[in-house]
Motif scaffolding. Structure first.
Motif, PDB file in Angstrom:
ATOM      1  N   UNK A  62       0.878  -1.163   0.000  1.00  0.00           N
ATOM      2  CA  UNK A  62       0.000   0.000   0.000  1.00  0.00           C
ATOM      3  C   UNK A  62       0.922   1.221   0.000  1.00  0.00           C
ATOM      4  N   UNK A  63       0.761   2.083  -1.008  1.00  0.00           N
ATOM      5  CA  UNK A  63       1.676   3.195  -1.214  1.00  0.00           C
ATOM      6  C   UNK A  63       0.888   4.499  -1.298  1.00  0.00           C
ATOM      7  N   UNK A  64       1.352   5.493  -0.554  1.00  0.00           N
ATOM      8  CA  UNK A  64       0.770   6.832  -0.598  1.00  0.00           C
ATOM      9  C   UNK A  64       1.674   7.706  -1.469  1.00  0.00           C
ATOM     10  N   UNK A  65       1.074   8.515  -2.334  1.00  0.00           N
ATOM     11  CA  UNK A  65       1.869   9.363  -3.222  1.00  0.00           C
ATOM     12  C   UNK A  65       1.295  10.768  -3.277  1.00  0.00           C
ATOM     13  N   UNK A  66       2.146  11.690  -3.668  1.00  0.00           N
ATOM     14  CA  UNK A  66       1.716  13.047  -4.002  1.00  0.00           C
ATOM     15  C   UNK A  66       2.454  13.430  -5.279  1.00  0.00           C
ATOM     16  N   UNK A  67       1.708  13.743  -6.318  1.00  0.00           N
ATOM     17  CA  UNK A  67       2.276  14.177  -7.591  1.00  0.00           C
ATOM     18  C   UNK A  67       1.932  15.653  -7.770  1.00  0.00           C
ATOM     19  N   UNK A  68       2.957  16.500  -7.718  1.00  0.00           N
ATOM     20  CA  UNK A  68       2.740  17.947  -7.809  1.00  0.00           C
ATOM     21  C   UNK A  68       3.381  18.560  -9.047  1.00  0.00           C
ATOM     22  N   UNK A  69       4.395  17.891  -9.607  1.00  0.00           N
ATOM     23  CA  UNK A  69       5.201  18.508 -10.668  1.00  0.00           C
ATOM     24  C   UNK A  69       4.601  18.408 -12.066  1.00  0.00           C
ATOM     25  N   UNK A  70       3.713  17.439 -12.312  1.00  0.00           N
ATOM     26  CA  UNK A  70       3.079  17.274 -13.622  1.00  0.00           C
ATOM     27  C   UNK A  70       1.636  16.816 -13.428  1.00  0.00           C
ATOM     28  N   UNK A  71       0.884  16.801 -14.525  1.00  0.00           N
ATOM     29  CA  UNK A  71      -0.510  16.376 -14.445  1.00  0.00           C
ATOM     30  C   UNK A  71      -0.659  14.863 -14.300  1.00  0.00           C
ATOM     31  N   UNK A  72       0.268  14.087 -14.893  1.00  0.00           N
ATOM     32  CA  UNK A  72       0.226  12.628 -14.782  1.00  0.00           C
ATOM     33  C   UNK A  72       1.634  12.085 -14.560  1.00  0.00           C
ATOM     34  N   UNK A  73       1.667  10.863 -14.074  1.00  0.00           N
ATOM     35  CA  UNK A  73       2.941  10.191 -13.853  1.00  0.00           C
ATOM     36  C   UNK A  73       2.685   8.716 -13.639  1.00  0.00           C
ATOM     37  N   UNK A  74       3.739   7.995 -13.303  1.00  0.00           N
ATOM     38  CA  UNK A  74       3.573   6.562 -13.037  1.00  0.00           C
ATOM     39  C   UNK A  74       4.100   6.228 -11.650  1.00  0.00           C
ATOM     40  N   UNK A  75       3.383   5.352 -10.991  1.00  0.00           N
ATOM     41  CA  UNK A  75       3.768   4.785  -9.708  1.00  0.00           C
ATOM     42  C   UNK A  75       4.064   3.323 -10.000  1.00  0.00           C
ATOM     43  N   UNK A  76       5.279   2.893  -9.709  1.00  0.00           N
ATOM     44  CA  UNK A  76       5.726   1.576 -10.147  1.00  0.00           C
ATOM     45  C   UNK A  76       6.122   0.710  -8.967  1.00  0.00           C
ATOM     46  N   UNK A  77       5.866  -0.587  -9.094  1.00  0.00           N
ATOM     47  CA  UNK A  77       6.363  -1.590  -8.155  1.00  0.00           C
ATOM     48  C   UNK A  77       7.444  -2.355  -8.892  1.00  0.00           C
ATOM     49  N   UNK A  78       8.677  -2.297  -8.390  1.00  0.00           N
ATOM     50  CA  UNK A  78       9.805  -2.989  -9.004  1.00  0.00           C
ATOM     51  C   UNK A  78      10.376  -3.941  -7.967  1.00  0.00           C
ATOM     52  N   UNK A  79      10.447  -5.234  -8.303  1.00  0.00           N
ATOM     53  CA  UNK A  79      10.995  -6.253  -7.407  1.00  0.00           C
ATOM     54  C   UNK A  79      12.247  -6.817  -8.062  1.00  0.00           C
ATOM     55  N   UNK A  80      13.390  -6.760  -7.337  1.00  0.00           N
ATOM     56  CA  UNK A  80      14.668  -7.218  -7.884  1.00  0.00           C
ATOM     57  C   UNK A  80      15.393  -8.115  -6.895  1.00  0.00           C
ATOM     58  N   UNK A  81      16.273  -8.981  -7.453  1.00  0.00           N
ATOM     59  CA  UNK A  81      17.124  -9.789  -6.585  1.00  0.00           C
ATOM     60  C   UNK A  81      18.416  -9.033  -6.289  1.00  0.00           C
ATOM     61  N   UNK A  82      19.341  -9.656  -5.575  1.00  0.00           N
ATOM     62  CA  UNK A  82      20.582  -8.994  -5.160  1.00  0.00           C
ATOM     63  C   UNK A  82      21.493  -8.653  -6.335  1.00  0.00           C
ATOM     64  N   UNK A  83      21.251  -9.259  -7.503  1.00  0.00           N
ATOM     65  CA  UNK A  83      22.032  -8.956  -8.713  1.00  0.00           C
ATOM     66  C   UNK A  83      21.315  -7.962  -9.613  1.00  0.00           C
ATOM     67  N   UNK A  84      20.272  -7.340  -9.114  1.00  0.00           N
ATOM     68  CA  UNK A  84      19.469  -6.338  -9.832  1.00  0.00           C
ATOM     69  C   UNK A  84      18.687  -6.924 -11.005  1.00  0.00           C
ATOM     70  N   UNK A  85      18.450  -8.231 -10.992  1.00  0.00           N
ATOM     71  CA  UNK A  85      17.583  -8.846 -11.991  1.00  0.00           C
ATOM     72  C   UNK A  85      16.136  -8.588 -11.587  1.00  0.00           C
TER      73      UNK A  85
END
Length: 141
Positions: A62-85
């Motif tokens: 569960x993520x709370x965001x505030x976007x003030x700099x532009x009208x639209x944007x993206x909120x992303x979930x990125x899951x990586x291992x220790x090797x950045x895969x």
């Protein structure tokens, strides 16, 4: 997408080398609603849990965001291992203002020492961002 993730990782590394404070948590005289921000409110599994290599896990944030700099944007979930895969990746389009989103991905826990989850907020038209919150999980074999 790999270029975006590489740019994100380099930004985070450079921030870690040059800043002693996280820009997301930094207090300033600028009101919170006048700048972009993102904050993880809850995690499932709990970020204190150890993940088991080979198991299937549903990551739910569960993520709370505030976007003030532009009208639209993206909120992303990125899951990586220790090797950045990248193990999982999902993005949501958000509009100017504040809100809360549930971000989810199902992964198979790799044979790695750790799994890291990033939740970057990227204003539309931006090629990188420093507005991100993260959590880290230990992995047992």
């Amino acid at each position: 997408m790999k270029i975006f993730l590489a740019t994100l990782m380099m930004s985070l590394i450079l921030l870690g080398c040059s800043e002693s404070r996280s820009p997301v948590n930094e207090q300033s005289s600028v009101p919170a609603l006048s700048k972009d921000s993102v904050k993880i409110l809850s995690t499932s599994p709990a970020d204190t849990e150890t993940l088991k290599a080979g198991s299937s896990v549903k990551i739910r944030y569960e993520v709370q965001y505030n976007l003030a700099s532009t009208d639209t944007g993206s909120l992303t979930l990125v899951v990586q291992d220790a090797s950045y895969e990248t193990l999982g990746n999902e993005f949501y389009v958000v509009h100017k203002g504040s809100g809360t989103e549930i971000l989810e991905a199902e992964i198979t826990v790799p044979e790695s020492r750790a799994v890291q989850v990033f939740t970057p907020l990227s204003p539309q038209g931006s090629s990188s961002t420093t507005v991100v919150d993260t959590r880290l999980y230990k992995v047992e074999q």
